[in-house]
Design an enzyme around this catalytic site. Structure first.
Site, PDB file in Angstrom:
ATOM      1  N   GLU A  60       0.818  -1.224   0.000  1.00 21.01           N
ATOM      2  CA  GLU A  60       0.000   0.000   0.000  1.00 21.01           C
ATOM      3  C   GLU A  60       0.849   1.271   0.000  1.00 21.01           C
ATOM      4  O   GLU A  60       1.672   1.477   0.903  1.00 21.01           O
ATOM      5  CB  GLU A  60      -0.935   0.013   1.221  1.00 21.01           C
ATOM      6  CG  GLU A  60      -1.951   1.155   1.127  1.00 21.01           C
ATOM      7  CD  GLU A  60      -2.990   1.158   2.236  1.00 21.01           C
ATOM      8  OE1 GLU A  60      -2.913   0.322   3.141  1.00 21.01           O
ATOM      9  OE2 GLU A  60      -3.880   2.029   2.169  1.00 21.01           O
ATOM     10  N   LYS A  74      -7.546  -0.363  11.382  1.00 23.84           N
ATOM     11  CA  LYS A  74      -6.919  -0.742  10.105  1.00 23.84           C
ATOM     12  C   LYS A  74      -5.693   0.132   9.868  1.00 23.84           C
ATOM     13  O   LYS A  74      -4.654  -0.333   9.404  1.00 23.84           O
ATOM     14  CB  LYS A  74      -7.943  -0.611   8.972  1.00 23.84           C
ATOM     15  CG  LYS A  74      -7.472  -1.125   7.611  1.00 23.84           C
ATOM     16  CD  LYS A  74      -6.687  -0.104   6.803  1.00 23.84           C
ATOM     17  CE  LYS A  74      -6.272  -0.650   5.454  1.00 23.84           C
ATOM     18  NZ  LYS A  74      -5.389   0.243   4.692  1.00 23.84           N
ATOM     19  N   ASP A  91       3.681 -14.275  11.395  1.00 21.91           N
ATOM     20  CA  ASP A  91       2.358 -14.674  10.928  1.00 21.91           C
ATOM     21  C   ASP A  91       1.414 -13.459  10.999  1.00 21.91           C
ATOM     22  O   ASP A  91       0.975 -13.057  12.082  1.00 21.91           O
ATOM     23  CB  ASP A  91       1.872 -15.823  11.831  1.00 21.91           C
ATOM     24  CG  ASP A  91       0.542 -16.405  11.413  1.00 21.91           C
ATOM     25  OD1 ASP A  91      -0.264 -15.694  10.797  1.00 21.91           O
ATOM     26  OD2 ASP A  91       0.303 -17.585  11.731  1.00 21.91           O
ATOM     27  N   HIS A 137      -2.054  10.629   0.603  1.00 22.24           N
ATOM     28  CA  HIS A 137      -2.152   9.235   0.161  1.00 22.24           C
ATOM     29  C   HIS A 137      -2.228   9.128  -1.350  1.00 22.24           C
ATOM     30  O   HIS A 137      -1.481   8.390  -1.980  1.00 22.24           O
ATOM     31  CB  HIS A 137      -3.374   8.578   0.822  1.00 22.24           C
ATOM     32  CG  HIS A 137      -3.620   7.189   0.339  1.00 22.24           C
ATOM     33  ND1 HIS A 137      -2.753   6.150   0.610  1.00 22.24           N
ATOM     34  CD2 HIS A 137      -4.608   6.664  -0.426  1.00 22.24           C
ATOM     35  CE1 HIS A 137      -3.201   5.043   0.046  1.00 22.24           C
ATOM     36  NE2 HIS A 137      -4.325   5.328  -0.586  1.00 22.24           N
TER      37      HIS A 137
END
Ligand SMILES: CC(C)(COP(=O)([O-])OP(=O)([O-])OC[C@H]1O[C@@H](n2cnc3c(N)ncnc32)[C@H](O)[C@@H]1OP(=O)([O-])[O-])[C@@H](O)C(=O)NCCC(=O)NCCSC(=O)C[C@@](C)(O)CC(=O)[O-]
Ligand SMILES: NC(=O)C1=CN([C@@H]2O[C@H](COP(=O)(O)OP(=O)(O)OC[C@H]3O[C@@H](n4cnc5c(N)ncnc54)[C@H](OP(=O)(O)O)[C@@H]3O)[C@@H](O)[C@H]2O)C=CC1
Length: 418
Positions: free
Chosen positions: A81, A259, A275, A373
């Site tokens: 991202e 998030k 993981d 962004h």
């Protein structure tokens, strides 16, 4: 390393950046090559998972500016991202004048669950388990003398009777200090080995014997003071606090807030070969403890009018076991971080999560997320539209300047330019 405050690292070429990181972390030629090429051969990959046909590459970047417990740290982050690594660096930069990130943690204790069904006297069985907990712990420890020799092993046994739509069950929790391992294989092995003994002493039938990813006994915390003058003034402090207040009570907002935290946490988890599903499951189930889903971080104002951010999250990660020592880039990432213990890695995760979260909230509370962004995402959009070579930066910066970042516009600009 001398300092992680590297202004404008982004303006260097990728190979010059790597040279700088290699020098500061004293990486060997093999480690540099692993980072540059992705590290894994098809042959190595074929030993890691099943039915391997190829490799799937993800960019590895370095977040700058972090000071964690007084130590300058460069942070390797693996993510697809755009703007995540820039935002983490940005958040860490603004934390520096307040002293950086101050962390703490619990012991690295994971839980294994043993589900006992078909017991006639579940309350009695519970008491039998608790009464024989020393014997249960000793039997479990026998399965992992290496872990015990490192100072880990069973630290407690819990047992509860739960009522389900299939009747009452006894749920035994085996609490295991996993030291530098994430611990799933270690505790699953113990839980499976204990099943026959638990059946014998309870008269029940054991089904599930598995780790819980709600690692609420293995927590990492970080706190940072962001000086008001550093982050844009009192209005920004108040804006971030208002954003935090909403995420503390509203699950729709908390999901996105968290998030944003996991943008950083998962990227470091991935870069160190840990993981990512375990760390995500742990974070979100911890956020939902007590039945209400809420934010993992909180922002407040101190007496001086500065912003104080704090975060607490489960940190089920290892520096041994799993893929951490198998994947050459994971090993190099640990070296770049300059850490050896799983505890240190958990503290890094909490610090990166907080930096990431703060940068996003500051953008949201001021100009909005899209300028920062989307201007970084614009390069992806240009590539999607077919830009190549120098066209990519050119089209991306034109779209960012126009504030029209989409594939159609990129195609138009490409047509005009060619
Ligand atoms: C994107 C920035 C950093 C731009 O920020 P800017 O204001 O243009 O920054 P700047 O030019 O003043 O640079 C400040 C520092 O940011 C870093 N930086 C600046 N540019 C770069 C770059 N190209 N590459 C690497 N690092 C960069 C770098 O450390 C730099 O310091 P310097 O090195 O110049 O001394 C800022 O707008 C920001 O922090 N935005 C937040 C972006 C973000 O959170 N992205 C995540 C994706 S959105 C999402 O998934 C989560 C979300 C938002 O939904 C979560 C939520 O809702 O809570
Ligand atoms: N629900 C989940 O999250 C699940 C996750 N997994 C997977 O399990 C893996 C992680 O399991 P994990 O048990 O950590 O991995 P490993 O079994 O690979 O490593 C743990 C072992 O490393 C040895 N060890 C050596 N040095 C140390 C030290 N300093 N501290 C602790 N242990 C040490 C220990 O004993 P010894 O040398 O005797 O092995 C220990 O049992 C990950 O790949 C994860 O994806 C698997 C199942 C479920």
């Amino acid at each position: 390393m001398k300092t992680s405050r590297i202004s404008g690292l982004y303006s260097l070429s990728a190979s010059d950046r790597l040279k700088m990181v290699a020098e500061s972390a004293d990486l060997s030629g093999d480690e540099v090559e692993a980072i540059e090429t992705g590290g894994l051969t098809l042959h190595q990959a074929d030993k890691m998972v099943e039915n391997v046909v190829g490799l799937f590459a993800i960019p590895l970047g370095i977040a700058t500016n972090f000071v964690i417990d007084g130590r300058e740290v460069l942070i390797p982050m693996a993510t697809e991202e755009p703007s995540v690594i820039a935002a983490a660096s940005n958040g860490a930069k603004m934390a520096r004048s307040g002293g950086g990130f101050v962390t703490s943690s619990t012991r690295p204790v994971m839980r294994a669950i043993i589900q006992v069904t078909g017991v006639d006297d579940p309350c009695g069985a519970r008491q039998t388990i608790l009464a024989r907990s020393s014997e249960i712990a000793a039997r479990a420890n026998e399965r992992d003398p290496m872990l015990v020799s490192h100072g880990g092993g069973v630290v407690g046994i819990e047992a509860e009777v739960v009522t389900t739509r299939k009747g009452p069950m006894v749920v035994v929790h085996l609490l295991v200090d996993c030291r530098d391992a994430m611990g799933a294989n270690a505790v699953n092995t113990m839980a499976e080995a204990l099943a026959p003994f638990i059946e014998e002493i309870t008269g029940g039938r054991v089904y599930l014997r598995i780790i819980s990813n709600l690692a609420d006994l293995r927590l990492a915390r970080a706190r940072a003071v962001f000086l008001a003058e550093e982050i844009g003034g009192a209005e920004v402090v108040d804006g971030v606090i208002l954003a935090s207040a909403l995420a503390e009570v509203d699950p729709y907002r908390a999901a996105t807030h968290n998030k944003g935290i996991m943008n950083g946490v998962t990227a470091v988890t991935m870069a160190t070969g840990n993981d990512t599903r375990a760390i995500e499951a742990g974070a979100h189930s911890y956020a939902a403890r007590g039945g209400a889903y809420r934010s993992l971080s909180v922002f407040e104002k101190n007496r001086d009018g500065d912003l104080v951010g704090s975060i607490e999250l489960p940190a089920a990660v290892g520096t041994v076991g799993g893929a951490t020592r198998v994947h050459p880039v994971a090993r190099a990432s640990l070296k770049v971080l300059g850490i050896v213990s799983a505890d240190d890695l958990g503290r890094v995760l909490a610090s990166v999560g907080l930096a990431q979260n703060f940068a996003a909230l500051r953008a949201l509370a001021t100009e909005g997320i899209q300028r920062g962004h989307m201007s970084l995402h614009a390069r992806n959009v240009a590539v999607e539209a077919g830009a190549i070579g120098d066209e990519i930066e050119l089209i991306a910066s034109k779209m960012a300047a126009e504030k029209r970042i989409n594939v159609d516009r990129a195609r138009e600009l490409l047509r005009d330019g060619r």
